[in-house]
Every structure is written in C-alpha cells, then in structure tokens.
Design an enzyme around this catalytic site. Structure first.
Site, PDB file in Angstrom:
ATOM      1  N   HIS A 187      44.207  43.827  48.241  1.00  0.00           N
ATOM      2  CA  HIS A 187      43.002  44.505  47.740  1.00  0.00           C
ATOM      3  C   HIS A 187      42.546  45.583  48.722  1.00  0.00           C
ATOM      4  O   HIS A 187      41.538  45.431  49.418  1.00  0.00           O
ATOM      5  CB  HIS A 187      41.892  43.488  47.473  1.00  0.00           C
ATOM      6  CG  HIS A 187      42.142  42.678  46.241  1.00  0.00           C
ATOM      7  ND1 HIS A 187      42.542  41.370  46.261  1.00  0.00           N
ATOM      8  CD2 HIS A 187      42.063  43.016  44.928  1.00  0.00           C
ATOM      9  CE1 HIS A 187      42.685  40.922  45.025  1.00  0.00           C
ATOM     10  NE2 HIS A 187      42.405  41.902  44.183  1.00  0.00           N
ATOM     11  N   HIS A 191      45.848  49.843  46.422  1.00  0.00           N
ATOM     12  CA  HIS A 191      45.709  49.201  45.101  1.00  0.00           C
ATOM     13  C   HIS A 191      44.761  50.034  44.226  1.00  0.00           C
ATOM     14  O   HIS A 191      45.043  50.281  43.054  1.00  0.00           O
ATOM     15  CB  HIS A 191      45.192  47.769  45.262  1.00  0.00           C
ATOM     16  CG  HIS A 191      44.675  47.151  43.993  1.00  0.00           C
ATOM     17  ND1 HIS A 191      45.472  46.939  42.878  1.00  0.00           N
ATOM     18  CD2 HIS A 191      43.422  46.725  43.628  1.00  0.00           C
ATOM     19  CE1 HIS A 191      44.746  46.399  41.904  1.00  0.00           C
ATOM     20  NE2 HIS A 191      43.500  46.263  42.336  1.00  0.00           N
ATOM     21  N   HIS A 227      36.801  50.102  41.611  1.00  0.00           N
ATOM     22  CA  HIS A 227      36.666  48.796  40.958  1.00  0.00           C
ATOM     23  C   HIS A 227      36.795  47.591  41.900  1.00  0.00           C
ATOM     24  O   HIS A 227      36.379  46.493  41.541  1.00  0.00           O
ATOM     25  CB  HIS A 227      37.680  48.666  39.812  1.00  0.00           C
ATOM     26  CG  HIS A 227      39.042  48.261  40.276  1.00  0.00           C
ATOM     27  ND1 HIS A 227      39.900  49.130  40.891  1.00  0.00           N
ATOM     28  CD2 HIS A 227      39.661  47.055  40.273  1.00  0.00           C
ATOM     29  CE1 HIS A 227      40.996  48.483  41.228  1.00  0.00           C
ATOM     30  NE2 HIS A 227      40.894  47.223  40.867  1.00  0.00           N
ATOM     31  N   ASP A 228      37.361  47.766  43.089  1.00  0.00           N
ATOM     32  CA  ASP A 228      37.483  46.650  44.048  1.00  0.00           C
ATOM     33  C   ASP A 228      36.828  46.996  45.386  1.00  0.00           C
ATOM     34  O   ASP A 228      37.194  46.440  46.430  1.00  0.00           O
ATOM     35  CB  ASP A 228      38.966  46.316  44.299  1.00  0.00           C
ATOM     36  CG  ASP A 228      39.505  45.313  43.290  1.00  0.00           C
ATOM     37  OD1 ASP A 228      38.721  44.505  42.778  1.00  0.00           O
ATOM     38  OD2 ASP A 228      40.724  45.352  43.012  1.00  0.00           O
ATOM     39  N   ASP A 337      44.406  47.412  36.040  1.00  0.00           N
ATOM     40  CA  ASP A 337      44.181  46.528  37.178  1.00  0.00           C
ATOM     41  C   ASP A 337      45.300  45.505  37.354  1.00  0.00           C
ATOM     42  O   ASP A 337      45.609  45.110  38.475  1.00  0.00           O
ATOM     43  CB  ASP A 337      42.830  45.809  36.992  1.00  0.00           C
ATOM     44  CG  ASP A 337      42.351  45.130  38.264  1.00  0.00           C
ATOM     45  OD1 ASP A 337      42.813  45.517  39.351  1.00  0.00           O
ATOM     46  OD2 ASP A 337      41.512  44.218  38.167  1.00  0.00           O
TER      47      ASP A 337
HETATM   48 ZN   LIG Z   1      41.864  45.345  41.330  1.00  0.00          ZN
END
Ligand SMILES: [Zn+2]
Length: 463
Positions: A187, A191, A227-228, A337
C-alpha cells in the site's frame, strides 16, 4: 514527547470541536473532527520536529506506522534514498522560486525538466493494459504517482477546463505521493499510481467514455490517486483490536477508507486546489470523492456487486443520470483497485509478492504482541499461491465477470484471460490450494462464497 504533545492537543481540539459547531461547513461533527485532527496532525508534526513531509498515523503498541515496514526501507539502497532526497530538494528549490514569482520560469519548462526521456516515452502508452508501472516508477525516481496523474489531468484537458493552478496541482500531487508510506511493501504510492493508470484504461472504455463528463473524469482520477492515502500497512481488524484512535473515530466502520478520504480532503484544502470554485462546488467534490473512496472497502464488496448485478440483469443502468454515472465510477474504481490478478503475469506476480509480504508482516507483529493472527497473515499457514487463489476465486473473478457484462470489450476479455492464466500459474505451484477450501480460514467451510470472502475481506488485500 512529541506524541504526548500531539495527543493532548488533539484532546483539547476534539473537546473544542464538539462544543462549537461551525455553520459554514455542512460536515457532521465526526467528519469535522476527523478533518481537523488530520490537519492538526500535519501542523503539530512540523512544529515538534517531525519530518514535515512525512505524515503517518500515530504509534500504538510501541509500533510506529512510519517505521512499521521499515525492513523494506532499510533493505533498500542508500543511493535510491539519496536520489529521492535530492529530488525533493530540487522540487523545493523549484517550487520556492515559483512561489516567489521568478519571472523567467514557467511551469511547462519545469515539467519538461522533470520528465526524463524514457518516462515520457512510456506515457505515450499510458492507456495500454500492460503498462509497467514498476519500470515507470524507476524511470521517474519514485515519482510515478505525481507524473502519471499530472499527465492524465493534462491529457484530459482538466487543468485547463477547471482552470486549475498548475503549481497547486503539482503541489497537491507531491503531497499526495508523500503521504503514502513508501515503506509499505504494497500500500504505497506505486499502488496508487497503478490504480490511477487502470482507472484511466476504464475511463476510456466506450461505455464510460461516451457518457462521463469531465467532472466525472476529474473525480475518478483524483479518487484513484488518493484512495489509499496514508495507509498504515495494516488492515482494519488490526486497528480495531489494538484500539487505534482511528477505529474509535470512525466507529469501526470503513476505518481506513474514511481516513484515506479525510486525508485527501485535508490536502485539497491545504493546497487550496479548488479554492477558486464556489464553496458548494468544492464541498461537492469532497463528498463525491468520499463516496468513491468508501466504495473501495472490500468488506462491502457483496453490497456493490449485487447492486451492479441487478442493474445488469434488468438493463437499468442509465448513464445519462448522474447517480448512475457515479455508481459506474465506483465500480470502475473497485475494479482498478483489485485488478492486479488481471495484469500480465510478470506484473501480477510482483503485486502478489508485495501484498503477501505486507500481510505476513502484519502477522509477525500480531505474533510478537500475542494478538490473534488475522486471516491470511500467518506466514506458516499460508503461501502466496494460496492467498492469491482464494482472492481470485472469491473476490476478483465475481467482480470482473460482472464488469465484462457491463463493458464487453477487448480489454475486459484481456483481463479475464490474464486472470485465468495467472490463477492457473499459482495453482500449478500449489495444487492443494486450488480446491474450494482455502488455507488460512479460521472456520472450516464448503464452497459457499460468503465465509471465504469474509476471511479475504478481513485480510483486506486492497483497499
Ligand atoms: Zn488500494
């Protein structure tokens, strides 16, 4: 010492926020609290001597998120770190000169300076499914997320259309990239760059390309890139069982996704990227960004999937409606994702190794602190192959089967083709894991989808 200071200031601030509602912003108190804590975290860190650009979550259990996966960092080469530092320094000089308004500089010139020839060449094929994000990241000295996202925003004409300030865009993307923990094996910003690249591929699919507005595309790309954000490298069950403050803040619900969203909003406000838009528009962007990021919570997979399936069965998805377009964007982001198993083997295999490394590292911490070991995180009970086969069978295949019904294109067929081949490759390495029961499950089950997908959700491969 610094942590005690942060916590005491947070406590005071939380009390203050709860005692004083601000009418101008329509978030409820818990949203607002989260955002303030997020922003405070940034400021206090810089004041008490934390490295100002490294924002992580707070330590607990004697574990510091910023060093949680430090094995990878320490194993990494010193030259790579030195290059990154030099690069940051160069960026700092350039942005300082820009902020001072040095007349001879223009942003395009700076962009050209940053792109090295090979990376620029690669960007010409940014829409191809076999795009090698690892190579692109090396060619850009670990700055793949900044370069790729900036390139896409520019290519779609979004910077011009929304009259975005190029310096702010760049500043925002640099902060986003730095808020990812590059010590995390999986993560991390690469990514995020990979998901953004996949999102771009899906946005170009005819069904979406014909119906999406520029606003939808802007949201889709920003959501993919953020998103992360600030992912700690451990999953939600870990945060809950260690009483992490984020778990309490978000009431044990989509804890990570809520944090990613609030982190993104914090950076949007910090850089004032949308400050030229009317307040309701920028608040609308923040809310929709949240709705997209929250959809990546893998534990809500079945909910989204059955809604998608129903729409497809009834042929009721009308992309002329903004809510339906938004739903299709949510599904696209969910696919982006978890698309690793749908990439060519050479890329897919690397992702599998990285995510399993992150799982097993969490398992090692759990063992060390005598906590229950999370599903899929015990390196003695699982292998990369067993984790991957379960993930593909119960999470990826059902999602991409529906996506192929929605967007019946060559790309969808290519992705399903890779998925099948990759699964066969893992199965060949681990024949006993290719059956219906998966290693690492805490409860013995037969082939019902639910328990296995639950175990995988707890393992939370991607989110
Ligand atoms: Zn992700």
């Amino acid at each position: 010492m610094g942590i005690a200071l942060i916590l005491s200031i947070i406590t005071v601030l939380v009390r203050w926020i709860f005692s004083k509602r601000r009418g101008a912003i329509s978030y409820d108190s818990s949203d607002q609290t989260a955002l303030y804590i997020r922003m405070l975290d940034v400021r206090v860190r810089s004041q008490v001597g934390f490295e100002p650009e490294r924002r992580g979550s707070h330590p607990y259990l004697g574990v510091d998120f910023r060093t949680l996966h430090s094995r990878a960092e320490s194993a990494g080469s010193i030259p790579a770190r030195r290059i990154r530092r030099l690069f940051s320094f160069q960026r700092h000089l350039l942005s300082s000169r820009l902020l001072r308004g040095a007349p001879h500089l223009n942003t395009l010139h700076i962009l050209d300076e940053d792109y090295c020839g090979q990376a620029k060449c690669m960007l010409e094929k940014v829409g191809t499914w076999n795009f090698d994000i690892f190579l692109f990241d090396r060619l850009t000295n670990g700055n793949s997320l900044v370069f790729l996202t900036f390139h896409l925003l520019n290519q779609y004409g979004l910077i011009e259309l929304f009259q975005l300030d190029m310096v702010k865009v760049r500043q925002f993307l640099v902060l986003v990239q730095e808020d990812y923990h590059n010590q995390n094996p999986y993560h991390n910003a690469v990514h995020a760059a990979d998901v953004t690249q996949a999102m771009h591929c899906y946005l170009r699919e005819p069904k979406l390309a014909q119906s999406l507005t520029s606003f939808d595309i802007l949201l889709g790309l920003l959501a993919a890139a953020t998103h992360d954000l600030d992912h700690p490298g451990v999953n939600q069950p870990f945060l809950i069982k260690t009483n992490h403050y984020l778990a309490a803040l978000y009431r044990n619900t989509s804890v990570l996704e809520n944090h990613h969203w609030r982190s993104a909003v914090g950076l949007l406000r910090e850089t004032e990227l949308f400050s030229h838009l009317p307040a309701e528009d920028s608040l609308g962007i923040e809310r929709q960004l949240g709705s997209l990021i929250l959809a990546t919570d893998i534990s809500r997979q079945n909910e989204y999937l059955s809604r998608f399936r129903t729409h497809l069965d009834e042929n009721s998805l009308c992309l002329g409606h903004s809510s339906h377009r938004h739903f299709s964007l949510q599904m696209a982001l969910k696919c982006a994702d978890i698309c690793n198993p749908c990439r060519p083997w050479e890329l897919s295999k690397q992702w599998s190794e990285k995510v399993t490394e992150e799982f097993f590292h969490q398992g090692d911490i759990e063992k060390k602190h005598k906590l229950e070991i999370s599903p899929l995180c015990d390196s003695e009970a699982n292998t990369i192959a067993s984790v991957q086969i379960g993930f593909m069978t119960y999470v990826v295949e059902p999602l991409f089967a529906e996506w192929a019904r929605f967007s019946d294109t060559r790309l969808s067929q290519t992705m399903l083709g890779h998925l099948g081949l990759n699964k066969a490759s893992w199965s060949a390495m681990e024949p006993e894991a290719s059956g219906s029961s998966e290693e690492g499950e805490s409860e013995p089950t037969r082939a019902t989808e639910e328990p296995s997908s639950r175990a995988l959700s707890q393992g939370s491969q991607e989110s």
